[in-house]
Design an enzyme around this catalytic site. Sequence first.
Site, PDB file in Angstrom:
ATOM      1  CB  SER A 130      25.708  12.282 -25.336  1.00  0.00           C
ATOM      2  OG  SER A 130      25.441  12.170 -23.960  1.00  0.00           O
ATOM      3  CB  CYS A 131      25.457  16.395 -22.739  1.00  0.00           C
ATOM      4  SG  CYS A 131      23.956  15.476 -22.406  1.00  0.00           S
ATOM      5  CG  ASP A 132      29.194  18.947 -26.374  1.00  0.00           C
ATOM      6  OD1 ASP A 132      30.354  18.557 -26.556  1.00  0.00           O
ATOM      7  OD2 ASP A 132      28.252  18.644 -27.137  1.00  0.00           O
TER       8      ASP A 132
END
Length: 423
Positions: A10-12
């Site tokens: 997923s994301c940061d």
Amino acid sequence: MAGEVPVPSSCDCFVALPPHTASPAVIFGKNADRPRDEVQEIVYVPAATHRAGDKVQCTYLEIEQVERTHAVVLSRPAWLWGAEMGANDCGVCAGNEGVWSREPTGENEALLGMDLVRLALERGSSAREALEVITALLERHGQGGSCKEDPVPFVYHNSFLLADRSEAWLLETAGHYWAAQRIREGSRNISNQLSIGSDITAEHAGLRERARSQGWWSGDGEFSFGRAFSLEEQPPRMEAAKARLQAGKELLQQHAGHITAETLMSILRDKASGICMDAEGFRTAGSMVSVLPRDPALPCVHFFTATPDPSRSVFKPFVFVAGIKPVPQVRSPTFLQDPAKQIPRFLSSVDRRHELYRRHQAALEMMEQEPERGQRLLQTLRELEQQGLEGMRELLEGSVSPCPEELADLFFDCVEAEMKFYT
């Protein structure tokens, strides 16, 4: 999910405020980690006024439109309506993360977290207003539906990082429920975790009663949103994200007091931590860094890659002015029979690659096959990026005063220059 390999899929998202920034500005950055072959496009939507009773079609849901929407620039998966990240003409930035909690995720189609990002930017003139937009829509319409262009649903709830020239807000959700934390100074990053504890600035009216009634909180003593609503056994994605979250925090701390746009670009390019990822199923599909000066007389400058893997991509500057020049090279084609819009959805696939994406992917292949030539190209691309960063510094320091026409063409010209190097 029990059998999945714990890859950081997923994301940061990051924000730095004075005194952690090198100048009096708020700096926002995000990597959008998405399914490997998904195309991310950059979309500019001008401000608009709407008639009473107008509707807006989001990815799955049609909802009521508002009287006026702000101009926005969005980095978004090409198959959907919303955005992974973006900014508006008021200097507000937003990005989202997938999270899982004790509240069940439903496959029923509602608002995606990415829809909420776009709606927040179109309707919010400050980070606080953007938060209020999201929470009102969340309580009215809910969140849900597949977040991936695939017949097999991929569903999650969302956390959001919202920033403007003066402050940032972290908003974490679990179904209809939410908690928010105001960030006035320093730096903060989020990954796929519920990270708000007892330091809650605002919350859903029924949040604590929900936790108490479900036996997640006794009702006595300190209330921690993360402790009450986090799953006892985390999905592999959330477990893997813990290391990324800690690494991002440490990278921000290393540069505290000196954080610039280049600092956040370097963090978004960090492969050792997994923040910049390139795994079999997922990779960093697009990246964004924004500089939001405290001085309202100075413009905000937003950088987008529009291509995967920031370690081998160019951050290109965008500034909101009148007459923004369209950039078709970063817009994906449209389809009359789009499998994302037909019911049942995603039964076939289409080629959504835009022109910059195609050329960039060919360049990536060349870099792997001819390392020396690839290194020379990468160096040339870095020089192009440095020109954009130097132009931003001169603009914010007041040493140059480009005419509005130049700024309106800025992102287009940078994309054109990058494409020439690929030819």
